[in-house]
Design an enzyme around this catalytic site. Structure first.
Site, PDB file in Angstrom:
ATOM      1  N   ASP A 255      -4.093   4.446   6.782  1.00 29.50           N
ATOM      2  CA  ASP A 255      -4.710   5.573   7.476  1.00 29.50           C
ATOM      3  C   ASP A 255      -5.715   5.022   8.496  1.00 29.50           C
ATOM      4  O   ASP A 255      -5.327   4.550   9.553  1.00 29.50           O
ATOM      5  CB  ASP A 255      -5.350   6.461   6.398  1.00 29.50           C
ATOM      6  CG  ASP A 255      -5.859   7.786   6.908  1.00 29.50           C
ATOM      7  OD1 ASP A 255      -5.240   8.359   7.801  1.00 29.50           O
ATOM      8  OD2 ASP A 255      -6.896   8.265   6.394  1.00 29.50           O
TER       9      ASP A 255
ATOM     10  N   GLU B 198       0.840  -1.209   0.000  1.00 34.92           N
ATOM     11  CA  GLU B 198       0.000   0.000   0.000  1.00 34.92           C
ATOM     12  C   GLU B 198       0.874   1.257   0.000  1.00 34.92           C
ATOM     13  O   GLU B 198       2.037   1.203   0.398  1.00 34.92           O
ATOM     14  CB  GLU B 198      -0.861   0.026   1.274  1.00 34.92           C
ATOM     15  CG  GLU B 198      -2.348  -0.159   1.050  1.00 34.92           C
ATOM     16  CD  GLU B 198      -3.064   0.971   0.329  1.00 34.92           C
ATOM     17  OE1 GLU B 198      -2.439   1.687  -0.478  1.00 34.92           O
ATOM     18  OE2 GLU B 198      -4.261   1.148   0.575  1.00 34.92           O
ATOM     19  N   ASP B 199       0.284   2.362  -0.421  1.00 38.16           N
ATOM     20  CA  ASP B 199       0.997   3.632  -0.326  1.00 38.16           C
ATOM     21  C   ASP B 199       0.946   4.156   1.111  1.00 38.16           C
ATOM     22  O   ASP B 199       1.943   4.560   1.678  1.00 38.16           O
ATOM     23  CB  ASP B 199       0.429   4.674  -1.308  1.00 38.16           C
ATOM     24  CG  ASP B 199      -1.097   4.804  -1.234  1.00 38.16           C
ATOM     25  OD1 ASP B 199      -1.754   4.097  -0.427  1.00 38.16           O
ATOM     26  OD2 ASP B 199      -1.641   5.632  -1.986  1.00 38.16           O
TER      27      ASP B 199
ATOM     28  N   ARG C  46       0.873  12.434  -8.221  1.00 40.65           N
ATOM     29  CA  ARG C  46       1.350  11.054  -8.061  1.00 40.65           C
ATOM     30  C   ARG C  46       2.820  10.908  -8.463  1.00 40.65           C
ATOM     31  O   ARG C  46       3.546  10.107  -7.898  1.00 40.65           O
ATOM     32  CB  ARG C  46       0.503  10.090  -8.900  1.00 40.65           C
ATOM     33  CG  ARG C  46      -0.906   9.891  -8.354  1.00 40.65           C
ATOM     34  CD  ARG C  46      -1.512   8.630  -8.962  1.00 40.65           C
ATOM     35  NE  ARG C  46      -2.963   8.583  -8.855  1.00 40.65           N
ATOM     36  CZ  ARG C  46      -3.617   8.121  -7.793  1.00 40.65           C
ATOM     37  NH1 ARG C  46      -2.963   7.690  -6.751  1.00 40.65           N
ATOM     38  NH2 ARG C  46      -4.938   8.105  -7.784  1.00 40.65           N
TER      39      ARG C  46
ATOM     40  N   PHE D 109      -2.618  15.251   5.551  1.00 41.89           N
ATOM     41  CA  PHE D 109      -2.884  14.689   4.235  1.00 41.89           C
ATOM     42  C   PHE D 109      -1.672  14.954   3.348  1.00 41.89           C
ATOM     43  O   PHE D 109      -1.312  16.106   3.104  1.00 41.89           O
ATOM     44  CB  PHE D 109      -4.137  15.316   3.634  1.00 41.89           C
ATOM     45  CG  PHE D 109      -4.553  14.663   2.347  1.00 41.89           C
ATOM     46  CD1 PHE D 109      -5.316  13.506   2.358  1.00 41.89           C
ATOM     47  CD2 PHE D 109      -4.162  15.191   1.128  1.00 41.89           C
ATOM     48  CE1 PHE D 109      -5.688  12.895   1.172  1.00 41.89           C
ATOM     49  CE2 PHE D 109      -4.527  14.584  -0.068  1.00 41.89           C
ATOM     50  CZ  PHE D 109      -5.293  13.431  -0.043  1.00 41.89           C
TER      51      PHE D 109
HETATM   52  P1  5GP Z   1      -7.664   3.910   4.910  1.00 42.79           P
HETATM   53  O1  5GP Z   1      -8.700   2.985   4.379  1.00 42.79           O
HETATM   54  O2  5GP Z   1      -6.529   3.242   5.650  1.00 42.79           O
HETATM   55  O3  5GP Z   1      -8.242   5.045   5.687  1.00 42.79           O
HETATM   56  O4  5GP Z   1      -7.087   4.693   3.701  1.00 42.79           O
HETATM   57  C1  5GP Z   1      -6.239   4.190   2.838  1.00 42.79           C
HETATM   58  C2  5GP Z   1      -6.320   4.966   1.548  1.00 42.79           C
HETATM   59  O5  5GP Z   1      -6.747   6.334   1.720  1.00 42.79           O
HETATM   60  C3  5GP Z   1      -4.932   5.043   0.992  1.00 42.79           C
HETATM   61  O6  5GP Z   1      -4.675   3.956   0.174  1.00 42.79           O
HETATM   62  C4  5GP Z   1      -4.985   6.347   0.225  1.00 42.79           C
HETATM   63  O7  5GP Z   1      -5.507   6.110  -1.041  1.00 42.79           O
HETATM   64  C5  5GP Z   1      -5.950   7.223   1.001  1.00 42.79           C
HETATM   65  N1  5GP Z   1      -5.208   8.097   1.914  1.00 42.79           N
HETATM   66  C6  5GP Z   1      -5.137   8.028   3.263  1.00 42.79           C
HETATM   67  N2  5GP Z   1      -4.364   8.989   3.776  1.00 42.79           N
HETATM   68  C7  5GP Z   1      -3.918   9.696   2.714  1.00 42.79           C
HETATM   69  C8  5GP Z   1      -3.044  10.823   2.588  1.00 42.79           C
HETATM   70  O8  5GP Z   1      -2.501  11.391   3.535  1.00 42.79           O
HETATM   71  N3  5GP Z   1      -2.817  11.261   1.311  1.00 42.79           N
HETATM   72  C9  5GP Z   1      -3.370  10.675   0.214  1.00 42.79           C
HETATM   73  N4  5GP Z   1      -3.068  11.192  -0.972  1.00 42.79           N
HETATM   74  N5  5GP Z   1      -4.194   9.611   0.306  1.00 42.79           N
HETATM   75  C10 5GP Z   1      -4.444   9.127   1.537  1.00 42.79           C
HETATM   76 MG    MG Z   2      -4.423   3.840  -1.758  1.00 42.48          MG
END
Ligand code: 5GP
Ligand code: MG
Length: 181
Positions: free
Chosen positions: A102, A98-99, A164, A151
């Site tokens: 969160d 994953e990138d 990106r 963010f």
């Molecule tokens: P989660 O389901 O863990 O809340 O979120 C994961 C997804 O939310 C990540 O794969 C990403 O696409 C997006 N995301 C969460 N935090 C960030 C952030 O700080 N920046 C960006 N660009 N995307 C985020």
């Molecule tokens: Mg993502």
């Protein structure tokens, strides 16, 4: 090109070092194995490309795409697989890449989904982790950089599909406040 970045948090060296570290750990942990490395689209594609070029083990690559309904910059519990893997992972060692981790909704959904195919093992690898934002208790096995609840964009991470390709990671101008709320 990226003049609307308010603050750079991690430069190319930080990201490269973090990726080196993870690659070394994966090389050690998967010696003699051939894991299936599954990138979560779209955000992981840059990190995944950087990571696999550092690996010395054998591996295969696949991708999965998930979407979550709700606000644009917030994940919700309503996750859906929108593009599936095409590899048979039964009995295989899987590493989900994953990138950023969160709230944990996306990755917990994806790992549960993949468990349904009876892989031998599943581990989670993320370039960034924001543990302070976690709602679903999920811990990555490989973490590049732990970061604050801001963010961030760059290195695969987007805001409305922008940034990106930015080789470093930072906070977009003005939007940081709006996005955090
Ligand atoms: P989660 O389901 O863990 O809340 O979120 C994961 C997804 O939310 C990540 O794969 C990403 O696409 C997006 N995301 C969460 N935090 C960030 C952030 O700080 N920046 C960006 N660009 N995307 C985020
Ligand atoms: Mg993502």
């Amino acid at each position: 090109m990226y003049e609307d970045i308010e603050q750079i948090l991690f430069d190319e060296v930080d990201i490269s070092n973090a990726t080196d570290d993870i690659a070394q750990r994966i090389d050690n942990d998967y010696k003699g194995k051939c894991p299936v490395i599954i990138g979560v689209l779209k955000g992981s594609f840059i990190f995944l490309a950087d990571l696999v070029r550092r690996l010395n083990i054998d591996f295969t690559v696949d991708f999965i795409k998930a979407s979550s309904y709700g606000e644009r910059t917030e994940s919700t519990g309503n996750v859906k697989i929108t593009s599936d893997i095409s590899t048979d992972i039964k009995g295989k060692d899987v590493i989900v890449v994953e990138d950023i981790l969160d709230t944990g909704y996306t990755l917990s959904y994806i790992t549960e989904y993949l468990r349904g195919f009876s892989p031998h093992s599943i581990r989670i690898c993320t370039l960034f982790d924001k543990p302070g934002r976690r709602i679903v208790p999920i811990k990555p096995d490989y973490t590049g950089i732990v970061t604050d609840d801001l963010f961030i964009v760059g290195c695969g991470l987007d805001y409305n599909e922008k940034y990106r390709g930015m080789p470093y990671v930072g906070v977009p101008k003005k939007q940081s406040k709006k996005i955090k709320e």
